[in-house]
Scaffold this active site. Sequence first.
Site, PDB file in Angstrom:
ATOM      1  N   PRO A  42      33.341  42.736  29.264  1.00 21.98           N
ATOM      2  CA  PRO A  42      33.637  41.695  30.252  1.00 21.98           C
ATOM      3  C   PRO A  42      32.880  41.841  31.569  1.00 21.98           C
ATOM      4  O   PRO A  42      32.253  42.873  31.863  1.00 21.98           O
ATOM      5  CB  PRO A  42      35.146  41.854  30.498  1.00 21.98           C
ATOM      6  CG  PRO A  42      35.662  42.646  29.348  1.00 21.98           C
ATOM      7  CD  PRO A  42      34.530  43.522  28.910  1.00 21.98           C
ATOM      8  N   GLU A  43      32.984  40.807  32.363  1.00 22.05           N
ATOM      9  CA  GLU A  43      32.520  40.813  33.747  1.00 22.05           C
ATOM     10  C   GLU A  43      33.232  41.949  34.486  1.00 22.05           C
ATOM     11  O   GLU A  43      34.444  42.115  34.383  1.00 22.05           O
ATOM     12  CB  GLU A  43      32.860  39.468  34.384  1.00 22.05           C
ATOM     13  CG  GLU A  43      32.404  39.296  35.822  1.00 22.05           C
ATOM     14  CD  GLU A  43      32.720  37.895  36.352  1.00 22.05           C
ATOM     15  OE1 GLU A  43      31.978  37.421  37.210  1.00 22.05           O
ATOM     16  OE2 GLU A  43      33.723  37.298  35.889  1.00 22.05           O
ATOM     17  N   GLY A  44      32.450  42.742  35.229  1.00 22.17           N
ATOM     18  CA  GLY A  44      33.032  43.831  36.016  1.00 22.17           C
ATOM     19  C   GLY A  44      33.626  44.952  35.197  1.00 22.17           C
ATOM     20  O   GLY A  44      34.461  45.712  35.703  1.00 22.17           O
ATOM     21  N   ASN A 103      26.509  40.628  41.088  1.00 18.11           N
ATOM     22  CA  ASN A 103      27.500  40.663  40.014  1.00 18.11           C
ATOM     23  C   ASN A 103      26.692  40.579  38.721  1.00 18.11           C
ATOM     24  O   ASN A 103      26.105  39.545  38.417  1.00 18.11           O
ATOM     25  CB  ASN A 103      28.450  39.473  40.152  1.00 18.11           C
ATOM     26  CG  ASN A 103      29.545  39.476  39.107  1.00 18.11           C
ATOM     27  OD1 ASN A 103      29.618  40.359  38.267  1.00 18.11           O
ATOM     28  ND2 ASN A 103      30.408  38.477  39.154  1.00 18.11           N
ATOM     29  N   TYR A 178      35.830  36.943  33.927  1.00 22.76           N
ATOM     30  CA  TYR A 178      37.102  37.467  34.443  1.00 22.76           C
ATOM     31  C   TYR A 178      37.816  36.261  35.031  1.00 22.76           C
ATOM     32  O   TYR A 178      37.729  35.986  36.227  1.00 22.76           O
ATOM     33  CB  TYR A 178      36.854  38.542  35.496  1.00 22.76           C
ATOM     34  CG  TYR A 178      38.088  39.335  35.906  1.00 22.76           C
ATOM     35  CD1 TYR A 178      39.206  38.710  36.445  1.00 22.76           C
ATOM     36  CD2 TYR A 178      38.127  40.708  35.750  1.00 22.76           C
ATOM     37  CE1 TYR A 178      40.323  39.436  36.818  1.00 22.76           C
ATOM     38  CE2 TYR A 178      39.237  41.455  36.126  1.00 22.76           C
ATOM     39  CZ  TYR A 178      40.337  40.815  36.647  1.00 22.76           C
ATOM     40  OH  TYR A 178      41.440  41.545  37.014  1.00 22.76           O
TER      41      TYR A 178
END
Length: 282
Positions: A42-44, A103, A178
């Site tokens: 996932p993101e992050g 990001n 997210y």
Amino acid sequence: MTTLTIATAQIPVGCDPAANGAAVREMMTAASSAGARLVQFPEGAISGYPGDRAAKQALADWNVGWAAIREQLGRVAALAGDLGLWVVVGGAHRLTPPNRPHNSLYVISDRGEPVGRYDKRRCSHTEIGEWYSPGFEPCVFDVDGFRFGCALCIEINFPELFLDYAASGVDCVLFSSYSHDPIFEVLARAHAAACTVWISVSVPAQCGAAMPSGVIGPHGYRLGSRTADGAPGLVCVELDRDDPALDVALHKARPWRARARAGDVYEARRVDDPRSADKSRF
């Protein structure tokens, strides 16, 4: 090759890079055991994402554990090399202060080497105002004859990104998020069907109820999915160019839409007719 097995992970994502990294490596081992050549997170996934209060405050105060993030990324890369597994994993990417971080999605090869990084281009209003610096380039890479692109979260609202990837010959877009917004599911399925690409979705476990991790086929239907209760786990799917269920999408719709978007097929049939030019009559 006409087939490739990929895995997408649904893991808890918090603010502790060590805990995040341990969860990532556990899923990497499971993906390798399942025969996957690539696993997505996932993101992050390593650094955390400011979707919870602690991560938000850490970014606001610049109290981000950069050394811990770098250590965990190094451990993930080393395991990728040991397993012979491609890994795409989310995390904040440090820039030179006072510039805000990107990001990002890190692309790590099956040799354990960082070979690319996707920096989120369409940041949200809050992201661009408070937390991140935007990226400006797509990310495209090849694994065993399949071409992949990357996208992050709110970018699902920008169809031009997915159209550009399709025009670049991308077979599968790795979409990490997210978000608790269930409309992302609708949009992801629409982009997969309109662009005739696979879309692999990876979200944190705490977001899985709105849109669980899984893989959407080029026809717009899910080929594999985590359960709607948001439980952590892994989804493995074989991308199969010869799957009869995907014949129309891959071998008829995709080439025709590419030709249609180029416009030549229509231009060649343009008519010089006064009844066509006059829009004011029945």
